[in-house]
Motif scaffolding. Sequence first.
Motif, PDB file in Angstrom:
ATOM      1  N   ASN A   4      46.123  45.488  38.888  1.00  0.00           N
ATOM      2  CA  ASN A   4      45.213  45.615  40.039  1.00  0.00           C
ATOM      3  C   ASN A   4      43.813  45.043  39.794  1.00  0.00           C
ATOM      4  OD1 ASN A   4      47.247  46.949  41.469  1.00  0.00           O
ATOM      5  ND2 ASN A   4      46.672  48.905  40.529  1.00  0.00           N
ATOM      6  N   LYS A   5      43.657  44.248  38.745  1.00  0.00           N
ATOM      7  CA  LYS A   5      42.353  43.613  38.499  1.00  0.00           C
ATOM      8  C   LYS A   5      42.309  42.247  39.173  1.00  0.00           C
ATOM      9  CE  LYS A   5      40.691  46.788  35.744  1.00  0.00           C
ATOM     10  NZ  LYS A   5      39.610  47.646  36.214  1.00  0.00           N
ATOM     11  N   VAL A   6      41.109  41.852  39.584  1.00  0.00           N
ATOM     12  CA  VAL A   6      40.897  40.527  40.184  1.00  0.00           C
ATOM     13  C   VAL A   6      40.220  39.641  39.135  1.00  0.00           C
ATOM     14  CG1 VAL A   6      39.723  39.248  42.005  1.00  0.00           C
ATOM     15  CG2 VAL A   6      40.686  41.527  42.483  1.00  0.00           C
ATOM     16  N   VAL A   7      40.871  38.526  38.820  1.00  0.00           N
ATOM     17  CA  VAL A   7      40.415  37.650  37.735  1.00  0.00           C
ATOM     18  C   VAL A   7      40.117  36.253  38.276  1.00  0.00           C
ATOM     19  CG1 VAL A   7      41.031  36.633  35.501  1.00  0.00           C
ATOM     20  CG2 VAL A   7      41.882  38.917  36.101  1.00  0.00           C
ATOM     21  N   LEU A   8      38.954  35.736  37.931  1.00  0.00           N
ATOM     22  CA  LEU A   8      38.561  34.361  38.303  1.00  0.00           C
ATOM     23  C   LEU A   8      38.626  33.504  37.029  1.00  0.00           C
ATOM     24  CD1 LEU A   8      35.274  33.517  40.280  1.00  0.00           C
ATOM     25  CD2 LEU A   8      36.044  32.142  38.364  1.00  0.00           C
ATOM     26  N   ILE A   9      39.320  32.369  37.112  1.00  0.00           N
ATOM     27  CA  ILE A   9      39.463  31.486  35.940  1.00  0.00           C
ATOM     28  C   ILE A   9      39.050  30.075  36.336  1.00  0.00           C
ATOM     29  CG2 ILE A   9      41.055  30.546  34.203  1.00  0.00           C
ATOM     30  CD1 ILE A   9      42.936  32.945  34.940  1.00  0.00           C
ATOM     31  N   THR A  10      38.140  29.467  35.578  1.00  0.00           N
ATOM     32  CA  THR A  10      37.798  28.062  35.821  1.00  0.00           C
ATOM     33  C   THR A  10      38.586  27.187  34.845  1.00  0.00           C
ATOM     34  OG1 THR A  10      35.926  28.019  34.270  1.00  0.00           O
ATOM     35  CG2 THR A  10      35.461  28.713  36.546  1.00  0.00           C
ATOM     36  N   GLY A  11      38.784  25.939  35.235  1.00  0.00           N
ATOM     37  CA  GLY A  11      39.617  25.055  34.414  1.00  0.00           C
ATOM     38  C   GLY A  11      41.057  25.530  34.379  1.00  0.00           C
ATOM     39  N   ALA A  12      41.500  26.120  35.498  1.00  0.00           N
ATOM     40  CA  ALA A  12      42.819  26.774  35.536  1.00  0.00           C
ATOM     41  C   ALA A  12      43.963  25.801  35.787  1.00  0.00           C
ATOM     42  CB  ALA A  12      42.814  27.865  36.627  1.00  0.00           C
ATOM     43  N   GLY A  13      43.641  24.522  35.937  1.00  0.00           N
ATOM     44  CA  GLY A  13      44.695  23.556  36.262  1.00  0.00           C
ATOM     45  C   GLY A  13      45.373  22.952  35.053  1.00  0.00           C
ATOM     46  N   SER A  14      45.029  23.389  33.857  1.00  0.00           N
ATOM     47  CA  SER A  14      45.559  22.723  32.664  1.00  0.00           C
ATOM     48  C   SER A  14      45.389  23.625  31.446  1.00  0.00           C
ATOM     49  CB  SER A  14      44.773  21.413  32.445  1.00  0.00           C
ATOM     50  OG  SER A  14      45.192  20.735  31.287  1.00  0.00           O
ATOM     51  N   GLU A  73      31.677  34.060  45.880  1.00  0.00           N
ATOM     52  CA  GLU A  73      31.691  34.530  47.280  1.00  0.00           C
ATOM     53  C   GLU A  73      33.121  34.522  47.836  1.00  0.00           C
ATOM     54  OE1 GLU A  73      27.167  33.026  48.376  1.00  0.00           O
ATOM     55  OE2 GLU A  73      28.882  31.991  49.283  1.00  0.00           O
ATOM     56  N   ARG A  74      33.868  33.443  47.551  1.00  0.00           N
ATOM     57  CA  ARG A  74      35.264  33.375  48.033  1.00  0.00           C
ATOM     58  C   ARG A  74      36.099  34.488  47.406  1.00  0.00           C
ATOM     59  NH1 ARG A  74      37.829  28.850  49.943  1.00  0.00           N
ATOM     60  NH2 ARG A  74      39.550  30.301  50.247  1.00  0.00           N
ATOM     61  N   CYS A  75      35.856  34.742  46.130  1.00  0.00           N
ATOM     62  CA  CYS A  75      36.611  35.786  45.430  1.00  0.00           C
ATOM     63  C   CYS A  75      36.341  37.144  46.082  1.00  0.00           C
ATOM     64  CB  CYS A  75      36.213  35.794  43.952  1.00  0.00           C
ATOM     65  SG  CYS A  75      37.218  36.912  42.982  1.00  0.00           S
ATOM     66  N   CYS A  76      35.065  37.437  46.329  1.00  0.00           N
ATOM     67  CA  CYS A  76      34.703  38.749  46.892  1.00  0.00           C
ATOM     68  C   CYS A  76      35.154  38.868  48.344  1.00  0.00           C
ATOM     69  CB  CYS A  76      33.203  38.990  46.752  1.00  0.00           C
ATOM     70  SG  CYS A  76      32.709  39.165  45.025  1.00  0.00           S
ATOM     71  N   GLY A  80      37.815  41.282  47.747  1.00  0.00           N
ATOM     72  CA  GLY A  80      36.957  42.460  47.863  1.00  0.00           C
ATOM     73  C   GLY A  80      36.098  42.717  46.648  1.00  0.00           C
ATOM     74  N   ARG A  81      36.386  42.024  45.538  1.00  0.00           N
ATOM     75  CA  ARG A  81      35.566  42.230  44.337  1.00  0.00           C
ATOM     76  C   ARG A  81      35.941  41.225  43.257  1.00  0.00           C
ATOM     77  NH1 ARG A  81      39.897  45.549  43.922  1.00  0.00           N
ATOM     78  NH2 ARG A  81      40.760  45.688  41.829  1.00  0.00           N
ATOM     79  N   LEU A  82      35.210  41.276  42.157  1.00  0.00           N
ATOM     80  CA  LEU A  82      35.514  40.451  40.978  1.00  0.00           C
ATOM     81  C   LEU A  82      35.453  41.359  39.753  1.00  0.00           C
ATOM     82  CD1 LEU A  82      35.849  37.752  39.401  1.00  0.00           C
ATOM     83  CD2 LEU A  82      33.357  37.535  39.461  1.00  0.00           C
ATOM     84  N   ASP A  83      36.577  41.477  39.044  1.00  0.00           N
ATOM     85  CA  ASP A  83      36.617  42.347  37.862  1.00  0.00           C
ATOM     86  C   ASP A  83      36.454  41.587  36.551  1.00  0.00           C
ATOM     87  OD1 ASP A  83      37.242  44.805  39.300  1.00  0.00           O
ATOM     88  OD2 ASP A  83      39.204  43.885  39.681  1.00  0.00           O
ATOM     89  N   ALA A 127      27.933  39.927  41.136  1.00  0.00           N
ATOM     90  CA  ALA A 127      29.050  40.529  41.874  1.00  0.00           C
ATOM     91  C   ALA A 127      29.601  41.737  41.122  1.00  0.00           C
ATOM     92  CB  ALA A 127      30.155  39.492  42.086  1.00  0.00           C
ATOM     93  N   MET A 128      29.706  41.633  39.812  1.00  0.00           N
ATOM     94  CA  MET A 128      30.262  42.746  39.022  1.00  0.00           C
ATOM     95  C   MET A 128      29.345  43.965  39.073  1.00  0.00           C
ATOM     96  SD  MET A 128      31.751  40.680  35.742  1.00  0.00           S
ATOM     97  CE  MET A 128      33.197  39.622  35.907  1.00  0.00           C
ATOM     98  N   LEU A 129      28.035  43.743  39.066  1.00  0.00           N
ATOM     99  CA  LEU A 129      27.096  44.866  39.114  1.00  0.00           C
ATOM    100  C   LEU A 129      27.248  45.638  40.428  1.00  0.00           C
ATOM    101  CD1 LEU A 129      23.871  43.265  37.559  1.00  0.00           C
ATOM    102  CD2 LEU A 129      25.403  44.944  36.503  1.00  0.00           C
ATOM    103  N   ARG A 130      27.601  44.912  41.496  1.00  0.00           N
ATOM    104  CA  ARG A 130      27.751  45.571  42.815  1.00  0.00           C
ATOM    105  C   ARG A 130      28.927  46.546  42.834  1.00  0.00           C
ATOM    106  NH1 ARG A 130      26.622  40.381  45.231  1.00  0.00           N
ATOM    107  NH2 ARG A 130      28.839  40.059  45.595  1.00  0.00           N
ATOM    108  N   THR A 131      29.946  46.301  41.968  1.00  0.00           N
ATOM    109  CA  THR A 131      31.130  47.173  41.992  1.00  0.00           C
ATOM    110  C   THR A 131      31.249  48.012  40.722  1.00  0.00           C
ATOM    111  OG1 THR A 131      32.432  45.298  41.192  1.00  0.00           O
ATOM    112  CG2 THR A 131      32.465  45.716  43.565  1.00  0.00           C
ATOM    113  N   GLY A 132      30.170  48.096  39.962  1.00  0.00           N
ATOM    114  CA  GLY A 132      30.156  49.021  38.824  1.00  0.00           C
ATOM    115  C   GLY A 132      30.545  48.428  37.482  1.00  0.00           C
ATOM    116  N   GLY A 133      30.796  47.116  37.430  1.00  0.00           N
ATOM    117  CA  GLY A 133      31.040  46.501  36.120  1.00  0.00           C
ATOM    118  C   GLY A 133      32.170  45.505  36.117  1.00  0.00           C
TER     119      GLY A 133
END
Length: 249
Positions: A4-14, A73-76, A80-83, A127-133
């Motif tokens: 149930n965590k939301v994860v953002l990854i850059t350079g995810a195409g390779s 912004e797109r993630c949130c 709804g959040r970024l973990d 973004a993480m500070l807005r949801t507690g970490g």
Amino acid sequence: MLKNKVVLITGAGSGIGRAVALVCAREGASLLLSDIDEAGTEATAALVREVGNEALVVLADVGVATDCQMLVERCCSHFGRLDVACNNAGISGPSLNTADYPVDDWNHVIQVNLSGVFYGMKYQIEAMLRTGGGAIVNVASILGAVGFATAPAYAAAKHGVVGLTHTAALEYSAQGVRVNAVGPGFIRTPMIEALDNDEATHAMLVAAHPMGRLGEAEEVAELVVWLASARASFVTGAYYPVDGGYLAR
Ligand code: NAP
């Protein structure tokens, strides 16, 4: 580990980014996958969806601050959040000694490999500070700890990523945002294929790793995901090599 965590990854195409995405998916996360390479990122997303997890693809250049802001912004707005964020996108730059290194290439490598991590963290932390970490894992390199002849910009950028990681950890760990970095040795990905293209270079690279081989992207991903998870709840401001012993000499 990341249910149930939301994860953002850059350079995810390779390479390493794709491997991080797949281990995150195996561990139950929903993913925002970003890269400049659309086909590669869609291919990663298809693999994530095969495991049964949600993957949102958003193209962005990490060297552009407004792109990094837009990603968060797109993630949130979507999840709804970024973990968790893994700032992984990077380039190698040309192999040239310092005095021969073109200024344009220097600026480009610093822009993507160092400023890209700063831009990413700037908006991710907010973004993480807005949801507690949350947890941030920056992909540095063994060249975040030692030099390498013919890689002045890359080594400078990766040392900078380690410094940024230490600094942000000091600033935000008390507010629930853990920030760590990993230092891969030479890992078999498309980035290294360009360098590791003859027998003598391959033998030199292998010999530099006491394990007698290069690493696999999945071996880096396992460390990234552990650092991102609650199992690493007391780990922050750390730089973890994952290098087959390269830095132990
Ligand atoms: P890779 O296979 O080349 O993957 C990197 C991905 O990042 C590619 O899809 C690339 O797209 C993308 N990218 C490049 N510039 C970008 C930008 N400005 N914005 C967004 N995405 C961008 O490389 P990798 O080996 O997986 O490397 C991933 C990270 O690990 C990098 O930070 C690298 O420095 C680090 N690392 C790698 C090794 C290694 O031996 N492989 C060792 C230590 C550290 P394009 O393909 O279109 O350029």
